[in-house]
Enzyme design. Sequence first.
Site, PDB file in Angstrom:
ATOM      1  CG  ASP A   1      -1.696   1.038   1.320  1.00 34.91           C
ATOM      2  OD1 ASP A   1      -2.724   1.263   0.502  1.00 34.91           O
ATOM      3  OD2 ASP A   1      -1.779   1.962   2.413  1.00 34.91           O
TER       4      ASP A   1
ATOM      5  CD  GLU B   1      -2.157   2.777  -3.525  1.00 35.81           C
ATOM      6  OE1 GLU B   1      -3.058   3.290  -4.156  1.00 35.81           O
ATOM      7  OE2 GLU B   1      -1.403   2.907  -2.590  1.00 35.81           O
TER       8      GLU B   1
HETATM    9  C1  QV4 Z   1      -9.160  13.120   7.827  1.00 39.78           C
HETATM   10  C2  QV4 Z   1      -8.989  14.091   6.931  1.00 39.78           C
HETATM   11  C3  QV4 Z   1      -7.637  14.914   6.535  1.00 39.78           C
HETATM   12  C4  QV4 Z   1      -6.944  14.890   8.005  1.00 39.78           C
HETATM   13  C5  QV4 Z   1      -7.137  13.707   8.951  1.00 39.78           C
HETATM   14  C6  QV4 Z   1      -6.525  14.147  10.438  1.00 39.78           C
HETATM   15  O1  QV4 Z   1      -9.680  14.156   5.673  1.00 39.78           O
HETATM   16  O2  QV4 Z   1      -7.493  16.135   5.838  1.00 39.78           O
HETATM   17  O3  QV4 Z   1      -5.592  15.315   7.738  1.00 39.78           O
HETATM   18  O4  QV4 Z   1      -8.287  13.508   8.943  1.00 39.78           O
HETATM   19  O5  QV4 Z   1      -6.344  12.987  11.156  1.00 39.78           O
HETATM   20  C7  QV4 Z   1      -9.488   8.088   6.224  1.00 39.78           C
HETATM   21  C8  QV4 Z   1     -10.432   9.379   5.895  1.00 39.78           C
HETATM   22  C9  QV4 Z   1      -9.811  10.691   5.863  1.00 39.78           C
HETATM   23  C10 QV4 Z   1      -9.206  10.946   7.325  1.00 39.78           C
HETATM   24  C11 QV4 Z   1      -8.151   9.575   7.552  1.00 39.78           C
HETATM   25  C12 QV4 Z   1      -7.349   9.772   8.704  1.00 39.78           C
HETATM   26  O6  QV4 Z   1     -10.952   9.116   4.754  1.00 39.78           O
HETATM   27  O7  QV4 Z   1     -10.786  11.705   5.636  1.00 39.78           O
HETATM   28  O8  QV4 Z   1      -8.452  12.227   7.229  1.00 39.78           O
HETATM   29  O9  QV4 Z   1      -8.759   8.520   7.433  1.00 39.78           O
HETATM   30  O10 QV4 Z   1      -8.056   9.703   9.922  1.00 39.78           O
HETATM   31  C13 QV4 Z   1      -7.929   4.500   2.729  1.00 39.78           C
HETATM   32  C14 QV4 Z   1      -8.973   5.626   2.205  1.00 39.78           C
HETATM   33  C15 QV4 Z   1      -8.849   6.883   3.075  1.00 39.78           C
HETATM   34  C16 QV4 Z   1      -8.738   6.713   4.288  1.00 39.78           C
HETATM   35  C17 QV4 Z   1      -7.532   6.012   4.654  1.00 39.78           C
HETATM   36  C18 QV4 Z   1      -7.088   5.554   6.060  1.00 39.78           C
HETATM   37  O11 QV4 Z   1      -9.087   5.838   0.920  1.00 39.78           O
HETATM   38  O12 QV4 Z   1      -9.846   7.970   2.608  1.00 39.78           O
HETATM   39  O13 QV4 Z   1      -8.442   7.922   5.118  1.00 39.78           O
HETATM   40  O14 QV4 Z   1      -7.922   4.580   4.030  1.00 39.78           O
HETATM   41  O15 QV4 Z   1      -8.317   4.959   6.625  1.00 39.78           O
HETATM   42  C19 QV4 Z   1      -3.520   8.612  -2.374  1.00 39.78           C
HETATM   43  C20 QV4 Z   1      -2.397   7.727  -2.185  1.00 39.78           C
HETATM   44  C21 QV4 Z   1      -2.596   6.312  -2.337  1.00 39.78           C
HETATM   45  C22 QV4 Z   1      -3.994   6.010  -1.516  1.00 39.78           C
HETATM   46  C23 QV4 Z   1      -5.029   6.860  -2.200  1.00 39.78           C
HETATM   47  C24 QV4 Z   1      -6.213   6.651  -1.671  1.00 39.78           C
HETATM   48  O16 QV4 Z   1      -1.091   7.980  -3.188  1.00 39.78           O
HETATM   49  O17 QV4 Z   1      -1.646   5.429  -1.752  1.00 39.78           O
HETATM   50  O18 QV4 Z   1      -4.786   8.286  -1.820  1.00 39.78           O
HETATM   51  N1  QV4 Z   1      -4.196   4.596  -1.638  1.00 39.78           N
HETATM   52  C25 QV4 Z   1      -4.073   3.410  -0.712  1.00 39.78           C
HETATM   53  C26 QV4 Z   1      -5.087   2.592  -0.559  1.00 39.78           C
HETATM   54  C27 QV4 Z   1      -6.347   3.306   0.191  1.00 39.78           C
HETATM   55  C28 QV4 Z   1      -5.931   3.851   1.539  1.00 39.78           C
HETATM   56  C29 QV4 Z   1      -4.482   4.315   1.713  1.00 39.78           C
HETATM   57  C30 QV4 Z   1      -3.497   4.222   0.660  1.00 39.78           C
HETATM   58  C31 QV4 Z   1      -3.966   4.674   2.723  1.00 39.78           C
HETATM   59  O19 QV4 Z   1      -5.463   1.913  -1.552  1.00 39.78           O
HETATM   60  O20 QV4 Z   1      -7.602   2.436   0.150  1.00 39.78           O
HETATM   61  O21 QV4 Z   1      -6.721   5.012   1.968  1.00 39.78           O
HETATM   62  O22 QV4 Z   1      -3.625   3.641   3.700  1.00 39.78           O
HETATM   63  O23 QV4 Z   1      -3.507   8.605  -4.161  1.00 39.78           O
END
Ligand code: QV4
Length: 512
Positions: free
Chosen positions: A212, A248
């Site tokens: 990831d 990824e």
């Molecule tokens: C929130 C605010 C932020 C703030 C933060 C403060 O939005 O602005 O800074 O609180 O604590 C979730 C929530 C998100 C929250 C965050 C932290 O949606 O709003 O931030 O948690 O509490 C998945 C989801 C995210 C989720 C994350 C962790 O998509 O929404 O965030 O899991 O639970 C980029 C990257 C790529 C990534 C992609 C989504 O380059 O690597 O974004 N893809 C991978 C996974 C994806 C996962 C992550 C990475 C993180 O495929 O599923 O994100 O592990 O393009």
Amino acid sequence: MKLLILVTVLGISLAQHDPHTRHGRTAIVHLFEWRWADIAAECERYLAPNGYAGVQISPPNEHIIVTNPWRPWWERYQPISYNLCSRSGSESELRDMITRCNNVGVNIYVDAVINHMCGSGGGSGTHSSCGSWFNAGNREFPSVPYSGADFNDGKCKTGSGEIENYGDANQVRDCRLVGLLDLALGNEYVRGKVVDYMNKLIDMGVAGFRVDACKHMWPGDLSAVFGRLHNLNSNWFSGSARPFIFQEVIDLGGEPITAKEYVHLGRVTEFKYGAKLGTIFRKWNNEKLYYTSNWGEGWGMMADGNALVFVDNHDNQRGHGAGGASILTFKDARLYKMAVGYMLAHPYGVARVMSSFSWSSEVSSKSSRYNDQGPPSNGDGSTKPVPINADQTCGDGWVCEHRWRQIKNMAIFRNVVNGQPHSNWWDNQSNQVAFGRGNRGFIVFNNDDWNLDATLNTGLPGGTYCDVISGQKEGSGCTGKQINVGSDGRAHFSISNSAEDPFIAIHVEAKL
Ligand code: QV4
Ligand code: CA
């Protein structure tokens, strides 16, 4: 370097690029959010008998529990420790699943979340999948254990501590991705913990990892981690087999960090593939299917031997991640089946099929964002089992695209034609195209607004074949259309533009 170029040009798999699939199987399926017990059963009752090569599983490690008031799917991307109890089940259920899938020749690939722990706002307590105590604000994760020095808070140079600008590679790697506490993978201690976690899984029998958020980690740090991974478990794999690694990295162009920086470490997710294929099948931007005669590298994608390809993934099917607008999903079923069929027929890359749970497109009264909705769950938040209906489809909100006849049969097609060249291309200079795979298989698409009626050179031996899209071969007959190939390899195809599935595929194992 010369060797690397030579190997890449010849399309030979380097260490960590080889998925180690068995029994001539080729396609991987992502059973997103499935419980381990259901995956074990699916390997035995469906995946092995239908030629699926492997499963990408959701992160198996301990993760935060978010009550939102319901539990979003993405809580599993917020690790609390490397204990193996998660929303999908316990460590013993995980071990049982890995063993049972391996015993029927289906590989398991783990989604490894090693860039970060939970979000900075994750609070303090035991709201975690194994009940381990943690304190996100103080960077305390005693079940690993990690503490302040194990995070990049000091290294990150942005005022907020967050990634503010994707144009700056340093902050993309050293700062927090959406608030997620960023691990100091440059430190020996952190590397050791990550390596131990991954090696434990390898020793249990997994065949590799979807890693990831690799864009957010330095290639040098990843190289140090991957270099210390064990060879695969010799109960099921050859003694010197390296774990399959697919990283990824979302590279749609326009950012300083590119997929190229990672391809020497393993394969990389090719996000251009689904974004462009969606645009083509939707006919946006005047795209036409016939432009895909040079699909793959010819379209600016990475080298074949480095690519992991997919039509949609768990992020971009619901608007998370990047490049989502054109992405086709089960919600656009007719175009989706064609696009997945195209992918599985085409030789480029290691192909991954998505298997989803359905979610409401409406913002429900309970939720703030529909695309956060978790898997089908019981009242207590636990994930529901996957029930199988009499017609082989799944119930209770599990979509099971991998069981759709057209997709399942194209996964088999990919195995039948494996190793054969892309051949006998035909097009009408619009959205009707056809291509074969040597003398083993042939596929024809009609994505135009008029009928297709053509006699084409299939490259196949003469005989009567069952179309594996409208039906399949059963006993000595076909349940769908039949195609007669003459002794000259030519066959007549007719596909109405209003057909339920406007494409036809035939292969030598579906010959009468
Ligand atoms: C929130 C605010 C932020 C703030 C933060 C403060 O939005 O602005 O800074 O609180 O604590 C979730 C929530 C998100 C929250 C965050 C932290 O949606 O709003 O931030 O948690 O509490 C998945 C989801 C995210 C989720 C994350 C962790 O998509 O929404 O965030 O899991 O639970 C980029 C990257 C790529 C990534 C992609 C989504 O380059 O690597 O974004 N893809 C991978 C996974 C994806 C996962 C992550 C990475 C993180 O495929 O599923 O994100 O592990 O393009
Ligand atoms: Ca990082």
